[in-house]
Design a protein around this motif. Sequence first.
Motif, mmCIF file in Angstrom:
data_model
loop_
_atom_site.group_PDB
_atom_site.id
_atom_site.type_symbol
_atom_site.label_atom_id
_atom_site.label_comp_id
_atom_site.label_asym_id
_atom_site.label_seq_id
_atom_site.Cartn_x
_atom_site.Cartn_y
_atom_site.Cartn_z
ATOM 1 N N ALA A 180 0.854 -1.187 0.000
ATOM 2 C CA ALA A 180 0.000 0.000 0.000
ATOM 3 C C ALA A 180 0.891 1.239 0.000
ATOM 4 N N ILE A 181 0.568 2.194 -0.871
ATOM 5 C CA ILE A 181 1.259 3.485 -0.893
ATOM 6 C C ILE A 181 0.218 4.548 -0.561
ATOM 7 N N LEU A 182 0.377 5.218 0.582
ATOM 8 C CA LEU A 182 -0.600 6.190 1.061
ATOM 9 C C LEU A 182 -0.014 7.593 0.909
ATOM 10 N N MET A 183 -0.659 8.415 0.083
ATOM 11 C CA MET A 183 -0.139 9.748 -0.207
ATOM 12 C C MET A 183 -1.158 10.811 0.178
ATOM 13 N N THR A 184 -0.694 11.851 0.866
ATOM 14 C CA THR A 184 -1.562 12.970 1.225
ATOM 15 C C THR A 184 -0.740 14.239 1.314
ATOM 16 N N THR A 242 4.310 5.452 3.049
ATOM 17 C CA THR A 242 3.531 6.685 3.120
ATOM 18 C C THR A 242 4.348 7.847 2.561
ATOM 19 N N ILE A 243 3.635 8.777 1.913
ATOM 20 C CA ILE A 243 4.275 9.963 1.343
ATOM 21 C C ILE A 243 3.511 11.197 1.803
ATOM 22 N N GLY A 244 4.184 12.062 2.518
ATOM 23 C CA GLY A 244 3.627 13.366 2.856
ATOM 24 C C GLY A 244 4.118 14.383 1.844
ATOM 25 N N PHE A 245 3.203 15.102 1.236
ATOM 26 C CA PHE A 245 3.556 16.058 0.178
ATOM 27 C C PHE A 245 3.319 17.477 0.678
ATOM 28 N N ASP A 246 4.379 18.240 0.782
ATOM 29 C CA ASP A 246 4.297 19.640 1.196
ATOM 30 C C ASP A 246 3.650 19.767 2.576
ATOM 31 N N LEU A 290 1.299 9.590 9.264
ATOM 32 C CA LEU A 290 1.973 8.888 8.183
ATOM 33 C C LEU A 290 3.134 8.047 8.699
ATOM 34 N N LYS A 291 3.860 8.565 9.661
ATOM 35 C CA LYS A 291 4.961 7.787 10.239
ATOM 36 C C LYS A 291 4.430 6.557 10.967
ATOM 37 N N ASN A 292 3.343 6.735 11.710
ATOM 38 C CA ASN A 292 2.767 5.611 12.455
ATOM 39 C C ASN A 292 2.138 4.581 11.528
ATOM 40 N N CYS A 293 1.614 5.051 10.404
ATOM 41 C CA CYS A 293 0.983 4.135 9.455
ATOM 42 C C CYS A 293 2.012 3.297 8.701
ATOM 43 N N SER A 294 3.170 3.852 8.444
ATOM 44 C CA SER A 294 4.147 3.168 7.605
ATOM 45 C C SER A 294 4.738 1.950 8.303
ATOM 46 N N SER A 295 5.191 1.012 7.486
ATOM 47 C CA SER A 295 5.871 -0.171 8.011
ATOM 48 C C SER A 295 7.221 0.231 8.592
ATOM 49 N N PRO A 296 7.769 -0.581 9.506
ATOM 50 C CA PRO A 296 9.082 -0.251 10.079
ATOM 51 C C PRO A 296 10.156 -0.201 8.997
ATOM 52 N N ASP A 297 11.070 0.750 9.144
ATOM 53 C CA ASP A 297 12.182 0.841 8.196
ATOM 54 C C ASP A 297 13.095 -0.372 8.328
ATOM 55 N N LYS A 298 13.760 -0.690 7.222
ATOM 56 C CA LYS A 298 14.739 -1.764 7.182
ATOM 57 C C LYS A 298 16.045 -1.181 6.665
ATOM 58 N N PRO A 299 17.165 -1.882 6.824
ATOM 59 C CA PRO A 299 18.431 -1.351 6.306
ATOM 60 C C PRO A 299 18.325 -0.986 4.825
ATOM 61 N N GLY A 300 18.590 0.269 4.533
ATOM 62 C CA GLY A 300 18.539 0.723 3.148
ATOM 63 C C GLY A 300 17.143 0.913 2.595
ATOM 64 N N ARG A 301 16.123 0.791 3.432
ATOM 65 C CA ARG A 301 14.751 0.898 2.931
ATOM 66 C C ARG A 301 13.909 1.702 3.910
ATOM 67 N N PHE A 317 8.574 6.013 5.189
ATOM 68 C CA PHE A 317 7.909 7.315 5.219
ATOM 69 C C PHE A 317 8.752 8.305 4.438
ATOM 70 N N PHE A 318 8.102 9.034 3.523
ATOM 71 C CA PHE A 318 8.785 10.015 2.696
ATOM 72 C C PHE A 318 8.139 11.382 2.904
#
Length: 492
Positions: free
Chosen positions: A383-387, A429-433, A451-462, A465-466
């Motif tokens: 899932a890619i969630l953008m707002t 997740t992508i937060g725009f502006d 958005l940070k809470n919704c996103s999956s945990p980060d992995k090395p190099g991945r 949340f953007f």
Amino acid sequence: MRRGFGGAGRQLARFIEDRSGNFAVITAAILTTILLSVGFGINTAQMVLTRSNLLNALDSAVTSTARDLTTGAIPEDDAEKTVKAFLFTNGGTGFASADKISLDSLIVDHTAKTVTATASVNISLLFPLFGAADSQKISVTSAALYSDKQVEVAMMLDLTGSMAKTKYTDKIGDLRLAATNAVKTMLGNQNTNNPRVRVALVPYASGVNVGALVNNVYAETSSSSDLPPVAGSKLLVSKTGSKALPLFATYKSIVASAYPHSDNCATERKDRYGNADFSADGPDTIRTDKNGQPYYALVNRDNHLSGSSMNKCPDAKVIPLTTDEDALLDSIDDFEANGYTAGAIAVQWTYYMLSSQWRSAIKDAGLGDGPANTNPNKLSKVAILMTDGQFNTAYAGVSNDYNDQGDVARGNAESICSNMKADGIEVYTIGFDLDDKSMSATERAEAKSVLKNCSSPDKPGRQHFFDASTGTELDGAFQKIIADIEGLVLTQ
């Protein structure tokens, strides 16, 4: 012309013959040592540079081939040809000659899902050292992961009023471009006869336009219950002559006739207590109300969604998983910005588009085969969630004055995201502006927090949340996510 050390040795011999004494002997020894050191250093630098260039070329060749195998752009039989093409094109730099490069081995391991290659080149040393070999073989090995998994990607895209074009920004235009590029990247290179990637779109604003899935939506009225009709209700008994719950197809027809849709919009599905439901259950799931009476779990269209001005359904419809690039791009081309930010409702429908429990509903609506069953070894669901702003609109479980809509919407979104992740869906997740000064500092912080809470945990190099400030960064975020989805990394 390459010069060896034979001449240097003869000069040293003459020097010794023509000079006498310890000074001459010491000088000769020093000169010999210096010449050896300089020659050795140059040879070492030559070999290091050649090895680095050859390894970079092989890395590129193996990684590109693994990507092509992953996307289906090439069959496995073409792997060796593809590796050689990249290797010979890019390997002939520095002191290596392309015609002397050899691909010594190539192994496509179906169990480990790796492409492993070894390449070598023979180079002529600049300074052969006193009878030593005047050439050196340099060998390197590289490996990359590939995947034969199927991929299902659902993209939630913000079409709310804050995305509208202004004198200074064109955020809806930026989104059209970034979403178009994302679709082309995901679908453009795959084998059309055996597609590996399917993409769904969930455009949203004050609600979600579900298009042909609208028969799975219960359109409330100001006087109706929050729940669809239960077994034994006057409506169902009058239509079926029975107090038993009818078949799902019959039930949908009766409900749609009794509660006609003014549009194709949907809000949250409500539970027996009137709160938002966070599950991905299909609409044909049988539930019971507070009195134990069964009904089918249709999704609600809250009567407070007026359908006009900012509080209306977006024109762009949900598109379930498909490989039809043209259909996706046509929808994106028509994106227009208007409405409030019912982010949790969009997250909910993103979940539905990836849940196999909605397969029957999607197939019955003539919208494709629907999501596949979860199988982590064979299928990736993303899932890619953008707002571009703070979630501020909700209907289920809010007070009459709706002052608490934002808190409810954000809490609902996080709960649905938790369920998605528990079901094996990877969430980006992508937060725009989100640093837009039209929002208060608190609003900006809350928007990022969701958005940070919704996103999956980060992995090395991945990262998951953007935070994109410009259209270029938005496009880059989508492309980085797509690259991560492919899961291609060097393993050596």
